[in-house]
Design a protein around this motif. Structure first.
Motif, short mmCIF file in Angstrom:
data_model
loop_
_atom_site.label_atom_id
_atom_site.label_comp_id
_atom_site.label_asym_id
_atom_site.label_seq_id
_atom_site.Cartn_x
_atom_site.Cartn_y
_atom_site.Cartn_z
N VAL A 1 50.39 106.79 71.40
CA VAL A 1 51.09 106.42 70.20
C VAL A 1 51.92 107.62 69.76
O VAL A 1 53.07 107.35 69.18
N ARG B 1 48.06 100.91 65.42
CA ARG B 1 47.18 101.42 66.41
C ARG B 1 46.15 102.17 66.53
O ARG B 1 45.24 102.15 67.06
N THR C 1 47.00 99.25 73.94
CA THR C 1 47.00 100.56 73.24
C THR C 1 46.36 101.66 74.37
O THR C 1 46.78 102.41 74.77
#
Length: 197
Positions: free
Chosen positions: A38, A173, A182
């Protein structure tokens, strides 16, 4: 008119049902690799990425990563450390008095995000920026060290950009429980340095 209201009411119920269904999607515990994936989406170009779960960003129960940008020839580069952990004990209040310590400034960004910073001491310390974000039961804490913080981070030219740092900590996320996708994306992060066992 009543027909339209009935259709509208039915649509609201259907949408409400969709939202309830969406909130009960399958989740998995977030991993350091997932946090890295991320982070790299928001802040690409890291020269190194590694697990920093034992680092200073968060308290016990957190998952944390360190990303380095630039550097070389004896310089580790700028550090971005991102941790995801329990929201308990994470304050969004700006400290005052002695509790503020060496802080140069603190400002709430919104109801769920606060920034704190220390400005640079030329030829000694470039300063640091700390961003705290609370999302339900999870907290995201980001530490930026390396670039010169010579004023309010909201108004100076930072690399990575202040807006990108905010977008990262606010990414939905980054929670204790995240989507399987993820976690899977985290497994694809190349050259990730795991903690020694």
């Amino acid at each position: 008119m009543r027909g339209r209201l009935a259709v509208l009411a039915a649509a609201v119920l259907v949408l409400s049902g969709c939202q309830l269904g969406d909130s009960e999607e399958e989740t998995e515990p977030i991993t350091a690799r997932a946090v890295a994936a991320v982070a790299l989406e928001h802040l690409p170009g890291a020269t190194s990425v590694g697990d920093a779960t034992d680092g200073p960003t968060m308290e016990k129960g957190a998952v944390s990563v360190s990303l380095r940008y630039g550097g070389g020839e004896g310089d580790d580069g700028d550090l971005v450390q991102v941790g995801v952990g329990p929201a308990t004990g994470i304050s969004l209040e700006c400290p005052e008095g002695e509790a503020a310590g060496a802080l140069s400034g603190c400002a709430p960004v919104d109801d769920s995000t606060t920034i704190l910073w220390e400005t640079e001491e030329p030829e000694e310390d470039p300063g640091v920026l700390l961003v705290r974000h609370v999302n339900d039961d999870s907290a995201v804490v980001l530490l930026l060290a390396g670039p010169a913080i010579d004023g309010d981070p909201r108004t100076i030219d930072l690399k990575p950009a202040y807006e990108d740092l905010l977008a990262l900590v606010r990414d939905d996320r980054l929670r204790l429980q995240t989507s399987p996708q993820t976690v899977e994306d985290g497994e694809k992060v190349k050259n990730f340095a795991d903690l020694p066992e």
